[in-house]
Design a protein around this motif. Structure first.
Motif: not given
Ligand code: C5P
Length: 220
Positions: A98, A108, A131, A134
């Motif tokens: 991811v 993005r 996130g 945000i």
């Molecule tokens: O929050 P979570 O661990 O589920 O997020 C998964 C991945 O999504 C993060 O490791 C990051 O790479 C990406 N992410 C991001 N920006 C966000 C939320 C998540 O880049 N606002």
């Protein structure tokens, strides 16, 4: 009127998701987990056999990325086209790729626009969005912006509480690696100007939720 936005950022294992959900429930707000969208795109890349290390291959998937997510904090499902991927996006194989998907600027931009339109359409007085970017990119003008942190050892311990020592060790390493990769793209380890830090290192779950609610009340 536009829904009130509560923006919450933080590293993996900070309890962001469960805390944000509980806060949304208490306030009668909607809830948006933005990490789920990056995970869903990573899932699609794996499903299509795309090269997740190639930005061009990942960008090519965006045209077919028919994503939907609910905003009810009491249970939501994540879909890509006809597929319910709510469970699948939590698999380690998705977590492993991811960060590569999420570092692509076109990805993005696409997802940030999507989050803003989901937030604007919520049929509640507000929405809690959580996130990494945000407070800085998705909703920099939100009336409440919080960075939820906890010491790394505590975050690893919370994530691994239900695993064997061996599994806990490898989960801990994978989390730390993902944080390092993600932090090269977005700084979610330091609070931006005007962002309130809530450190949950010494707080249990309920007290963390209370601390976040207090910040929100003080802002209104
Ligand atoms: O929050 P979570 O661990 O589920 O997020 C998964 C991945 O999504 C993060 O490791 C990051 O790479 C990406 N992410 C991001 N920006 C966000 C939320 C998540 O880049 N606002």
């Amino acid at each position: 009127v536009a829904p009130v936005v509560v923006a919450i950022d933080g590293p993996a294992g900070s309890g962001k998701s469960s805390v944000s959900k509980a806060v949304a429930r208490r306030l009668g707000y909607g809830f948006l987990d933005t990490g789920a969208a990056y995970r869903a795109l990573a899932w699609l890349a794996l499903d299509r056999g795309a090269d997740t290390e190639s930005a061009a291959s990942v960008v090519a998937l965006l045209d077919d990325f028919d994503y939907s997510i609910g905003t009810d904090p009491d249970g939501y499902s994540v879909r890509v086209g006809e597929d319910d991927v709510t469970e699948a996006i939590r698999e380690p194989r998705v977590a492993a790729v991811v960060s590569a998907v999420a570092r692509v600027p076109e990805v993005r931009a696409h997802l940030v626009a999507m989050f803003r339109s989901i937030a604007a359409a919520v049929d509640r007085p507000g929405i809690v969005i959580e996130g990494r970017d945000i407070t800085t990119i998705v909703a920099p003008d939100a009336p409440v912006r919080i960075l939820l942190t906890a010491d790394e050892t505590v975050r690893m311990a919370r994530r691994s509480a239900e695993l064997t020592d061996l599994a806990a060790d490898s989960v801990g390493r994978a989390l730390a690696e993902r944080d390092r990769a993600d932090a090269r793209v977005v700084d979610f380890l330091n609070a931006a100007d005007g962002v309130t830090t809530v450190d949950s290192t010494h707080l249990d779950f309920n007290r963390t939720v209370d601390a976040v609610i207090t910040v929100i009340e003080e802002a209104s």
